[in-house]
Design a protein around this motif. Structure first.
Motif, PDB file in Angstrom:
ATOM      1  N   ALA A 126     -32.091  25.999  19.840  1.00 26.04           N
ATOM      2  CA  ALA A 126     -32.811  24.901  19.195  1.00 26.04           C
ATOM      3  C   ALA A 126     -32.253  24.559  17.883  1.00 26.04           C
ATOM      4  N   TYR A 127     -32.336  25.515  17.116  1.00 26.98           N
ATOM      5  CA  TYR A 127     -31.766  25.315  15.794  1.00 26.98           C
ATOM      6  C   TYR A 127     -30.230  25.436  15.827  1.00 26.98           C
ATOM      7  N   TRP A 162     -31.111  29.294   8.581  1.00 28.08           N
ATOM      8  CA  TRP A 162     -32.287  29.630   9.669  1.00 28.08           C
ATOM      9  C   TRP A 162     -31.826  30.153  10.892  1.00 28.08           C
ATOM     10  N   THR A 163     -30.702  29.361  11.308  1.00 28.20           N
ATOM     11  CA  THR A 163     -30.028  29.888  12.828  1.00 28.20           C
ATOM     12  C   THR A 163     -29.781  31.377  12.624  1.00 28.20           C
ATOM     13  N   ILE A 164     -29.010  31.634  11.627  1.00 29.31           N
ATOM     14  CA  ILE A 164     -28.640  33.026  11.455  1.00 29.31           C
ATOM     15  C   ILE A 164     -29.880  34.143  11.536  1.00 29.31           C
ATOM     16  N   GLY A 165     -30.781  33.425  10.604  1.00 29.14           N
ATOM     17  CA  GLY A 165     -32.145  34.444  10.502  1.00 29.14           C
ATOM     18  C   GLY A 165     -32.613  34.652  11.900  1.00 29.14           C
ATOM     19  N   GLY A 220     -36.091  38.322   7.690  1.00 29.66           N
ATOM     20  CA  GLY A 220     -36.972  37.497   6.784  1.00 29.66           C
ATOM     21  C   GLY A 220     -36.152  37.095   5.470  1.00 29.66           C
ATOM     22  N   PHE A 221     -35.008  37.921   4.972  1.00 27.62           N
ATOM     23  CA  PHE A 221     -34.313  37.578   3.853  1.00 27.62           C
ATOM     24  C   PHE A 221     -33.598  36.101   4.121  1.00 27.62           C
ATOM     25  N   TRP A 231     -34.217  32.549   2.339  1.00 23.53           N
ATOM     26  CA  TRP A 231     -33.007  31.941   1.665  1.00 23.53           C
ATOM     27  C   TRP A 231     -32.979  30.388   1.988  1.00 23.53           C
ATOM     28  N   GLY A 232     -33.019  30.149   3.485  1.00 20.86           N
ATOM     29  CA  GLY A 232     -33.027  29.038   4.073  1.00 20.86           C
ATOM     30  C   GLY A 232     -34.001  27.906   3.602  1.00 20.86           C
TER      31      GLY A 232
END
Length: 695
Positions: free
Chosen positions: A22-23, A38-41, A76-77, A81-82
């Motif tokens: 979805a992201y 956010w997608t990478i996270g 979490g990082f 960040w996002g």
């Protein structure tokens, strides 16, 4: 436990993959950087469950525990960040440092096999702080209305608290599956909350923009008209808004057929008549100027529908349409276009400045093309002021559409002032524009005739004139805004001129130095701290049978291995001692000046040497020395002959002086007898046998 735990982890992984998809979809739709982060996270967070499943299926516990805990911390990082990017706030590097320390702790703790709680307590405490901080971040997001961001913030806080209990409750067998399920619920809630917050913010921004454009629309004045084309061109109907738009009354515009020629400027009128003369009218919007009653020009959007004679669609008899004032929009568009042109010009200037293939004349032509485009000027020139004599040399000139290279010199008067309109910006060192200039004589041979308006700026560096940009004959006149943009380009042009002029002078100096170095009968060389040649130039290399640069990269200790005198000189130089020494190489003498090279701390990092062939000088000095020694010897012999009364003492002294002077090991004195013309031995030294002496 595996019966419950494994399905829980798999279910959580599947839900996480759905979130990642979805992201990813949202990112590829909107291309927002925070969506990508956010997608990478979420992707890294999903890897945690992949590693967890692998561990439950019997994988290497130490490595997989490191991977599981590290992926949790790193995800979490990325989430925090996002979120910082999404909120438009600065990202604190403390989270990056904390993540790095946490990952390092996980690796060390797992490798030394510390207890589970001790391994996870520091990292999950830090991870909990990240989530709780992110939650407060969302709650305090005041620029978004509604409750989605507050919901997301509180879920983040609860998830952070749940992260904090992981070191204590994960080892509890009955709770572990429920803990993963609870974590998945928090994960799903947070992901959906972020998405809803993002969608709500996007919709809110869209509504704000729509409200803004609605206000603009309400403030826009629209005129409805019918323009009759037969038998004459005249307005048959105009709505009352035309009076506020143009200043003319409806009667003035409808009862005077020739008013259209006053209303529409000549250039735009030609375009309008060309459409009408072809008995056609474009379906697209026409944008042109309208001259108001007060003489002011405004921009309007003219959109019409053709009206044909009944039964004859080839005969256009009228046009129904609207006229909308778009002056503000046109000005804004022009500003944007001019800003874009200015930025593009500055970018091209930057490239030209560092590109050695661009000459000063090329840069001048580039500047003229862009400033003409920027201001819609018909004419203009760009010049360079020579620092030696202050001559204003025009390098590029535009007369109409074409830009050509030039070499027109506008010299200053004896008092240093430049004449006329063209010299005003140079004399005042300040740009200006004049839309109604007083007619002044132009320089002889100047290719531009009439000047209806002018904009001129000087290019300066620390108040020193280095060039000029002058533009002329714009149809609607120049503005202060255009003056500022052209001055901005002129400032950058001044830097480009300075750099190019400096490069030219440096190139001349380098060529001169190179010609001196290659032409002079000397050898210039440099060594690094290890004695490796880094430079070897000069015509003096010919005497050694070497070519310039031939020994670069070789060691001086290898190349001159059989010359201990040279080795000693090099060692002194690399030890930091500046000195002058003479050495012989294959019968050729060189006098070398050694200078050590030192860094900022004073450490010797190499040496420079300048060697001059002094073979003739050394040979002359040696010859002079021998002559002096010979004279000293003869003088000593003369003194002993005069002062001594002993023949043996005199002869022995003579033998000693001759042996020392000639560096001979054996010497004798023979006397020629006049009676029989035979040589008679009278004294000698160094001979070991009498038969040799008396032969």
């Amino acid at each position: 436990m595996l019966d419950w735990l494994l399905p829980s982890v798999i279910a959580t992984l599947v839900g996480t993959i759905i979130l990642i998809v979805a992201y990813s979809f949202l990112y590829f739709q909107d291309r927002q950087p925070f969506l990508k982060i956010w997608t990478i996270g979420w992707g890294i967070y999903g890897l945690r469950f992949v590693f967890q499943i692998w561990l439950l299926l019997g994988g290497n516990e130490v490595l997989l525990q490191i991977a599981i805990q590290s992926s949790s911390l790193i995800s979490g990082f990325f989430l925090i960040w996002g979120t910082s990017l999404f909120a438009g706030r600065a990202f604190h590097k403390v989270w990056l440092v904390g993540t790095g320390i946490g990952v390092s702790w996980i690796i060390v703790a797992e490798l030394v096999n510390l207890p589970f709680t001790l391994v996870n307590l520091p990292t999950f405490t830090f991870l909990a702080l990240e989530y709780i901080w992110t939650g407060f971040f969302f709650i305090q997001f005041e620029s978004i209305s509604g409750r989605f961001h507050q919901f997301t913030g509180w879920i983040f806080i609860l998830w952070g608290i749940h992260k904090a209990d992981y070191p204590f409750l994960r080892p509890v067998a009955w709770f572990a599956p429920w803990g993963y399920m609870l974590g998945f619920i928090f994960e799903l809630s947070v992901a959906l909350g972020i998405l809803l917050t993002y969608i709500h913010k996007t919709r809110q921004d869209l509504e704000n923009n729509q409200a803004h454009f609605q206000k603009i629309s309400e403030a826009t004045r629209v005129v409805i008209f019918r323009l009759g084309l037969s038998p004459t061109i005249e307005f048959q109907y105009l709505s009352p808004a035309v009076e506020a738009l143009t200043g003319y009354t409806i009667e003035e515009l409808t009862q005077n057929p020739g008013v259209i020629k006053r209303l529409i400027p000549r250039d735009d009128l030609k375009l309008m008549i060309s459409y009408l003369s072809r008995n056609t009218f474009p379906k697209d919007v026409i944008i042109h100027r309208v001259k108001c009653k007060n003489g002011k020009d405004i921009w309007v959007e003219f959109q019409g529908i053709p009206v044909y004679e009944p039964g004859n669609e080839l005969h256009l008899v009228a046009i129904d349409g609207t006229i909308k004032d778009i002056t503000d929009r046109k000005i804004t568009q022009d500003y944007l276009r001019q800003e874009a042109t200015t930025n593009q010009c500055l970018a091209e200037l930057a490239k030209a400045t560092i590109n050695s293939t661009y000459s000063i004349a090329d840069i001048a032509s580039l500047v003229l093309d862009y400033t003409k485009q920027l201001t819609n000027s018909q004419n203009g020139y760009v010049s360079f002021i020579k620092p030696t004599n202050q001559e204003n040399t025009i390098l590029a000139i535009a007369n109409g559409r074409s830009t050509t290279a030039a070499n027109i010199i506008l010299s200053p008067a004896p008092d240093g002032k430049y004449s006329g309109l063209l010299g005003r910006s140079l004399n005042n060192k300040q740009g200006y524009f004049d839309n109604e200039p007083v007619v002044e004589p132009l320089p002889d041979g100047f290719p531009i005739g009439n000047i209806s308006n002018i904009l001129s700026v000087s290019a300066r560096l620390d108040q020193a004139l280095v060039g000029q940009i002058t533009l002329m004959n714009k149809s609607m006149g120049y503005s202060k805004y255009e003056l500022d943009l052209v001055q901005q380009i002129a400032d950058f042009y001044a830097v480009a001129l300075q750099n190019k002029y400096t490069d030219i002078e440096l190139k001349k100096s380098a060529e001169l130095l190179q010609s001196v170095v290659t032409g002079a009968p000397v050898i210039i060389f440099s060594l690094d701290q290890h004695g490796i040649f880094t430079l070897s130039e000069g015509r003096g290399l010919d005497s050694l049978g070497l070519k310039p640069g031939e020994v670069v990269g070789q060691s001086v200790y290898d190349f001159y291995q059989g010359f201990p005198e040279i080795m000693d000189q090099v060692n002194h130089a690399l030890a930091g001692e500046a000195h002058v020494s003479i050495a012989e190489v294959t019968g050729i003498f060189f006098e070398t000046h050694y200078t050590p090279i030192k860094d900022d701390q004073g450490k010797t990092i190499g040496a420079i040497g300048v060697a001059t062939e002094v073979t003739k000088r050394v040979q002359a000095e040696q010859s002079t020395h021998r002559q002096l020694e010979k004279l000293k010897t003869l003088h000593a012999i003369d003194q002993i002959i005069t002062a001594s009364t002993s023949l043996d003492l005199t002869l022995n002294f003579i033998l000693e002086q001759i042996a020392n002077h000639l560096k001979a090991s054996a010497v004798d004195i023979l006397l020629l007898e006049n009676s029989n013309h035979r040589l008679k031995y009278i004294a000698g030294r160094g001979f070991s046998a009498n038969n040799i002496i008396h032969t």
